[in-house]
Write a protein that holds these residues in place. Structure first.
Motif, mmCIF file in Angstrom:
data_model
loop_
_atom_site.group_PDB
_atom_site.id
_atom_site.type_symbol
_atom_site.label_atom_id
_atom_site.label_comp_id
_atom_site.label_asym_id
_atom_site.label_seq_id
_atom_site.Cartn_x
_atom_site.Cartn_y
_atom_site.Cartn_z
ATOM 1 N N ALA A 134 0.849 -1.201 0.000
ATOM 2 C CA ALA A 134 0.000 0.000 0.000
ATOM 3 C C ALA A 134 0.882 1.248 0.000
ATOM 4 C CB ALA A 134 -0.896 -0.022 1.231
ATOM 5 N N PRO A 135 0.360 2.382 -0.477
ATOM 6 C CA PRO A 135 1.174 3.604 -0.528
ATOM 7 C C PRO A 135 1.560 4.085 0.869
ATOM 8 C CG PRO A 135 -1.007 3.952 -1.519
ATOM 9 C CD PRO A 135 -1.006 2.573 -0.958
ATOM 10 N N PRO A 136 2.641 4.888 0.962
ATOM 11 C CA PRO A 136 3.053 5.396 2.280
ATOM 12 C C PRO A 136 2.005 6.327 2.866
ATOM 13 C CG PRO A 136 4.336 6.414 0.496
ATOM 14 C CD PRO A 136 3.506 5.339 -0.129
ATOM 15 N N ARG B 82 1.612 -2.367 5.745
ATOM 16 C CA ARG B 82 1.231 -1.951 4.373
ATOM 17 C C ARG B 82 1.338 -3.122 3.395
ATOM 18 N NH1 ARG B 82 -0.167 0.691 7.102
ATOM 19 N NH2 ARG B 82 0.692 2.590 8.011
ATOM 20 N N LEU B 83 1.829 -4.251 3.874
ATOM 21 C CA LEU B 83 2.094 -5.385 2.984
ATOM 22 C C LEU B 83 0.982 -6.429 3.076
ATOM 23 C CD1 LEU B 83 5.866 -5.873 3.900
ATOM 24 C CD2 LEU B 83 5.035 -5.595 1.542
ATOM 25 N N PRO C 136 -2.696 -10.196 5.133
ATOM 26 C CA PRO C 136 -1.725 -9.212 5.637
ATOM 27 C C PRO C 136 -0.372 -9.855 5.948
ATOM 28 C CG PRO C 136 -3.817 -8.995 6.777
ATOM 29 C CD PRO C 136 -3.910 -10.246 5.959
ATOM 30 N N LEU C 137 0.694 -9.125 5.627
ATOM 31 C CA LEU C 137 2.061 -9.552 5.927
ATOM 32 C C LEU C 137 2.697 -8.482 6.794
ATOM 33 C CD1 LEU C 137 3.205 -10.576 2.317
ATOM 34 C CD2 LEU C 137 2.935 -12.153 4.263
ATOM 35 N N LYS C 138 3.476 -8.892 7.783
ATOM 36 C CA LYS C 138 4.163 -7.923 8.640
ATOM 37 C C LYS C 138 5.512 -7.543 8.046
ATOM 38 C CE LYS C 138 3.181 -10.700 12.138
ATOM 39 N NZ LYS C 138 3.198 -11.259 13.502
ATOM 40 N N ALA D 294 10.038 -1.000 -0.381
ATOM 41 C CA ALA D 294 9.671 -1.059 1.040
ATOM 42 C C ALA D 294 8.983 0.242 1.431
ATOM 43 C CB ALA D 294 10.920 -1.267 1.896
ATOM 44 N N VAL D 295 7.998 0.144 2.329
ATOM 45 C CA VAL D 295 7.419 1.342 2.947
ATOM 46 C C VAL D 295 7.845 1.336 4.402
ATOM 47 C CG1 VAL D 295 5.281 2.424 3.747
ATOM 48 C CG2 VAL D 295 5.454 1.644 1.392
ATOM 49 N N VAL D 296 8.498 2.427 4.825
ATOM 50 C CA VAL D 296 8.960 2.545 6.210
ATOM 51 C C VAL D 296 8.596 3.934 6.727
ATOM 52 C CG1 VAL D 296 10.900 0.963 5.868
ATOM 53 C CG2 VAL D 296 11.261 3.401 5.548
#
Ligand SMILES: NC(=O)c1ccc[n+]([C@@H]2O[C@H](COP(=O)([O-])OP(=O)(O)OC[C@H]3O[C@@H](n4cnc5c(N)ncnc54)[C@H](O)[C@@H]3O)[C@@H](O)[C@H]2O)c1
Ligand SMILES: [Zn+2]
Ligand SMILES: [Zn+2]
Length: 371
Positions: free
Chosen positions: A22-24, A122-123, A130-132, A144-146
Motif C-alpha cells: 500500500a502507498p506510504p 502496508r504489505l 496481511p504480511l508484517k 519497502a514502505v517505512v
C-alpha cells in the motif's frame, strides 16, 4: 502497487513472491530497494527463533532510493539515497531522552512485533493476506514502505551495498566495541564468530586500537576472512580442548575485551572464562536468545569481570549511522572486504546456505539492476 519480496508465511517456509504494497501514509516513505544485507537475524526470524512471528517479509539491512513520501515527511524527498534503519526510535520517550535510542520504548509493541510504528502493516500477499514488516523494515523486497523515523540519508559516494551493511552488521559489530564496551587502545581483544557482525567487531577493535586482536571461529574458511580484514591471530575453537585457556595463552593472560557475536551457551561461557581479570565480555549474538545460560559466578566476581549485552551496538541511528558512513568514506572502516558475495532476490535461500556453510563473509542481495 505490486512488488517482489522474501515472504515467510510459516516458520521455516521461505518464498520469493509478488506481494501488494500500500502507498506510504503521512509520515512514511516508499523506497526502491537497491541492496539488502543477509544477516543471521533474518535466518533466526525465518526459523521462528526470535520474537517476530510470521507471516512477514524478511530483511532489515537495506539501502535504496526514495520514490514517494507522505504529506508530513521532512527527512527526505523523492530521489534521495537512503539507508533503512531498523530502530525507528521516537526520540522523545524517557529512554530515548537518556540517549538509549536502541531501547526506545515504542519498539517493543511495534518494531519487535514486525509492525510499522503505527502498529499496522502496508504489505499483503497477492490474495490479500496481511504480511508484517520484519523490524519495521522488510528490506528483502524490491520496494519497502517505512516510517521516516527509519530513514537516514546517505552521501552519493557511498555504494548502496555498503550503506546496507552499515545498517545492521556494522552498526551492531562496531557499535559493540565503540559504544557498548568503549574499548581502549593498546590492549588485547578477541572476537568470537566471524560472520558479518563479528567481522565488524574485528574492524571496530582495529578502529579502537586494540592489540593484538584474535579472531575465533569453528570454521577455517571464516578465519581466513578475519585474517584478510586484519586479525593478528586466529583460533579455530573446535580443534582445541580448552579454547579459553588457548585464548589466555595467545594474549598473555586473556583479552581485555571479548566480543561474542555467536551468543550460544558455549560461547558466552568462553567469553567470560577467557577475559582477563577486570576485563569485559560483551555478548552480541542471539543464538541463545530464548535460553537460560550458566556462567561461572566465582570467576565473574572474584576476578572483577564484566559481562554485558549489546543490542544494536547501542547506537543512536541518526547520529551513529552518518558517523559510520563517514568512517567508511575516510578509509577508517574498510567495509569493501566485508561483502564477499552478491545474490539476486531469488537466490536468498542459497545466501542462507552459504552463510551457514561459512562460504561468505557478508552476503548482499542486489535488488535493482544498478546496485
Ligand atoms: N545484538 C544485536 O543487536 C544483533 C544485531 C544483528 C545480529 N545479531 C546476531 O548476531 C549473530 C551473528 O550474526 P551474523 O549475521 O554475523 O551471523 P553469521 O552466521 O554470518 O556468523 C556467525 C559466525 O559464528 C561462527 N560460529 C558459530 N558457532 C560458533 C562457535 N560455537 N564458536 C565460534 N564461532 C562460531 C560461524 O561459523 C560464523 O562464522 C546472530 O545471532 C544474529 O542474530 C545481533
Ligand atoms: Zn541484522
Ligand atoms: Zn523512544
Amino acid at each position: 502497487m505490486r512488488t517482489r519480496a522474501a515472504v515467510v508465511r510459516e516458520a521455516g517456509q521461505l518464498t520469493i513472491e509478488e506481494v501488494q504494497l500500500a502507498p506510504p501514509k503521512q509520515s512514511e516513505v516508499l523506497v526502491r530497494m537497491h541492496a539488502a544485507g543477509v544477516c543471521h537475524s533474518d535466518l533466526h526470524t525465518l526459523r521462528g527463533e526470535l520474537r517476530a512471528e510470521p507471516p512477514l517479509v524478511l530483511g532489515h539491512e537495506g539501502a535504496g532510493v526514495v520514490e514517494a513520501v507522505g504529506s508530513s515527511v521532512t527527512r527526505c524527498k523523492p530521489g534521495d539515497r537512503v539507508v533503512i534503519n531498523w530502530l525507528p526510535a521516537c526520540e522523545c520517550c524517557p529512554t530515548c531522552l537518556n540517549g538509549r535510542h536502541n531501547l526506545c520504548e515504542r519498539l517493543a509493541s511495534t518494531t519487535f512485533k514486525a509492525l510499522l510504528i503505527d502498529g499496522t502493516t502496508r504489505l499483503s500477499t497477492a490474495e490479500g493476506m496481511p504480511l508484517k514488516h520484519m523490524l519495521s523494515a522488510a528490506t528483502m523486497a524490491e520496494h519497502a514502505v517505512v516510517d521516516e523515523a527509519g530513514i537516514v540519508p546517505i552521501p552519493d559516494s557511498v555504494p548502496f551495498e555498503i550503506a546496507a551493511v552499515i545498517g545492521c552488521a556494522v552498526a551492531t559489530g562496531v557499535g559493540a566495541v565503540i559504544n557498548t564496551a568503549k574499548a581502549l587502545p593498546g590492549v588485547p581483544a578477541a572476537v568470537i564468530g566471524c560472520g558479518g557482525v563479528g567481522l565488524s567487531s574485528l574492524l571496530g577493535c582495529k578502529l579502537a586500537g586494540c592489540n593484538p586482536i584474535v579472531a575465533v571461529d569453528v570454521l577455517d574458511s571464516k578465519l581466513a576472512f578475519a585474517k584478510a580484514l586484519g586479525a593478528d591471530l586466529t583460533l579455530n575453537s573446535s580443534t582445541v580442548e580448552k579454547p579459553a585457556r588457548e585464548l589466555r595463552g595467545l594474549t598473555g593472560g586473556g583479552p581485555e575485551y571479548v566480543f561474542d557475536s555467536v551468543g550460544s551457551a558455549a560461547t558466552i561461557a568462553l567469553a567470560v572464562n577467557a577475559v582477563r581479570p577486570g576485563g569485559t565480555a560483551t555478548i552480541v549474538g542471539l543464538h541463545a536468545a530464548k535460553q537460560q545460560v550458566e556462567i561461572a559466578a566465582g570467576a565473574l566476581v572474584l576476578q572483577n569481570k564484566r559481562l554485558i549485552g549489546s543490542f544494536a551496538g547501542s547506537i543512536r541511528p541518526r547520529l551513529d549511522l552518518p558517523k559510520l558512513l563517514g568512517l567508511y568514506q575516510g578509509g577508517r572502516l574498510p567495509l569493501d572486504g566485508l561483502i564477499s558475495k552478491h545474490y539476486p532476490l531469488d537466490a536468498l535461500d542459497q545466501a542462507f546456505d552459504d552463510m551457514e556453510a561459512g562460504n561468505i563473509a557478508r552476503g548482499v542481495l542486489a535488488l535493482a539492476p544498478q546496485a
